[in-house]
Design a protein around this motif. Structure first.
Motif, short mmCIF file in Angstrom:
data_model
loop_
_atom_site.label_atom_id
_atom_site.label_comp_id
_atom_site.label_asym_id
_atom_site.label_seq_id
_atom_site.Cartn_x
_atom_site.Cartn_y
_atom_site.Cartn_z
N ARG A 20 0.82 -1.20 0.00
CA ARG A 20 0.00 0.00 0.00
C ARG A 20 0.87 1.26 0.00
NH1 ARG A 20 -4.09 -1.00 4.02
NH2 ARG A 20 -2.48 -0.57 5.54
N PHE A 21 1.97 1.23 0.71
CA PHE A 21 2.90 2.36 0.76
C PHE A 21 3.48 2.63 -0.63
CE2 PHE A 21 7.38 3.68 1.15
CZ PHE A 21 7.21 4.92 1.75
N TYR A 22 3.94 1.57 -1.31
CA TYR A 22 4.51 1.74 -2.65
C TYR A 22 3.45 2.21 -3.64
CZ TYR A 22 8.66 -0.73 -1.00
OH TYR A 22 9.80 -1.10 -0.32
N LEU A 23 2.26 1.63 -3.56
CA LEU A 23 1.19 2.00 -4.47
C LEU A 23 0.80 3.46 -4.29
CD1 LEU A 23 -0.91 1.25 -6.61
CD2 LEU A 23 -2.38 0.42 -4.75
N LEU A 24 0.71 3.90 -3.05
CA LEU A 24 0.37 5.30 -2.77
C LEU A 24 1.46 6.23 -3.31
CD1 LEU A 24 -1.51 7.36 -1.49
CD2 LEU A 24 -0.31 7.02 0.69
N GLY A 25 2.73 5.83 -3.14
CA GLY A 25 3.81 6.66 -3.66
C GLY A 25 3.74 6.81 -5.17
#
Length: 318
Positions: free
Chosen positions: A22-27
């Motif tokens: 989720r962190f990578y996708l949001l970035g």
């Protein structure tokens, strides 16, 4: 069974956890959002910037020929004026920047992270002091915003729950026992809390815009624009309230301006946190869609630790 278990363990270790994914996708989404915004605003504002540059050069040349002043000397004078603006020198007479009310307004923009930029320390001692002053002040103010958000969320949840219980009680009096149990388990939706916060921000912004439009001489749309820039702590500095000379004599307006800033920033901060939770739900939906394509792509972050106002919002809302 053992071979299948080993395959699943190996497969799950190859992919990040849900929290990391989720962190990578949001970035990635934020980067794409910024690129799209850059393209849009560049297409809108770049022609106006080029036109302003051409107009400015024409005016410099006309002034130079009319008054028999070299362009180099004129640009040197303008450069000195740009340096003088930091100390509060303006072509139009404005209120004092560094008296007690002016300095209080300045530190308010610092600790709230608005940072309009119309006022800045000109001495080296002031610049060094600002680093340590802002470090403590911004940290304390963010804590205040978080505590404010927790109380707003609790109050809104209780109000929505009360309305839900009242509507349910009037609708189904014959099922009193079962409805009571359902009310205990029911939680307000994050969308309901977000809607209430949005209405609160709109009410505060429209009320503040009416005041700023009257006191500052801005149009109503300019006042609304200023409210968003200020309340969201973006603080461009193209519009700044309370800086006119006659505002020194309107102490009631100065107090109202500070209170509106505080209330607007608190409400907008709360709204941003609620919207961010909705965005998080959207990211979870995207990850679940990806998981259907690759079932073992993401592992559940069961041991992840959550803290802060978003965690309180998640607990209070369904």
């Amino acid at each position: 069974m053992s071979l299948k278990k080993d395959f699943l363990c190996c497969c799950s270790s190859m992919f990040p956890s849900t929290e990391t994914a989720r962190f990578y996708l949001l970035g990635v989404l934020i980067a794409l959002y910024m690129l799209a915004g850059a393209a849009i605003f560049s297409s809108l504002e770049r022609p106006a910037e080029l036109h302003a540059h051409r107009l400015w050069e024409e005016r410099l040349m006309d002034f130079s020929h009319e008054h028999n002043v070299s362009c180099e000397d004129l640009k040197s004078l303008l450069h000195h004026y740009e340096e003088a603006r930091t100390a509060g020198i303006r072509t139009e007479q404005s209120r004092a920047l560094w008296d007690i009310p002016g300095a209080f307004y300045f530190v308010g923009t610092v600790v709230s992270t608005i940072g309009f930029g119309v006022t800045a320390p000109s001495t080296m001692t002031g610049k060094v002091l600002l680093v340590f002053y802002g470090l403590l002040g911004c940290s304390a103010t963010i804590l205040f915003f978080n505590l404010f958000l927790e109380r707003v969320i609790t109050l809104l949840s209780l109000l929505i729950l009360w309305c839900h219980s009242k509507r349910t009680r009037h609708g189904r009096l014959e099922c009193r026992g079962s409805e009571s149990d359902r009310n205990e388990e029911w939680k307000p939706s994050v969308y309901q809390v977000t809607l209430v916060l949005f209405v609160a921000v709109v009410v505060v912004a429209f009320g503040a815009a009416s005041l700023y439009s009257t006191m500052e001489g801005w149009t109503y749309l300019e006042s609304l624009y200023f409210c968003f820039v200020a309340f969201s702590t973006v603080g461009f500095g193209d519009f700044v309230s309370g800086q006119r000379e006659h505002h020194e004599d309107t102490q009631v307006y100065q107090v109202a301006n500070c209170l509106l800033m505080l209330l607007g920033v608190c409400c907008t901060y709360s709204l941003f946190n609620a919207i961010s939770l909705i965005i998080k739900q959207g990211l979870n939906w995207m990850l679940r869609a990806l998981a259907k394509i690759q079932p073992c792509a993401y592992t559940a972050g069961a041991n992840s630790v959550q803290f802060g106002p978003q965690h309180s919002l998640a607990l209070l809302c369904s």
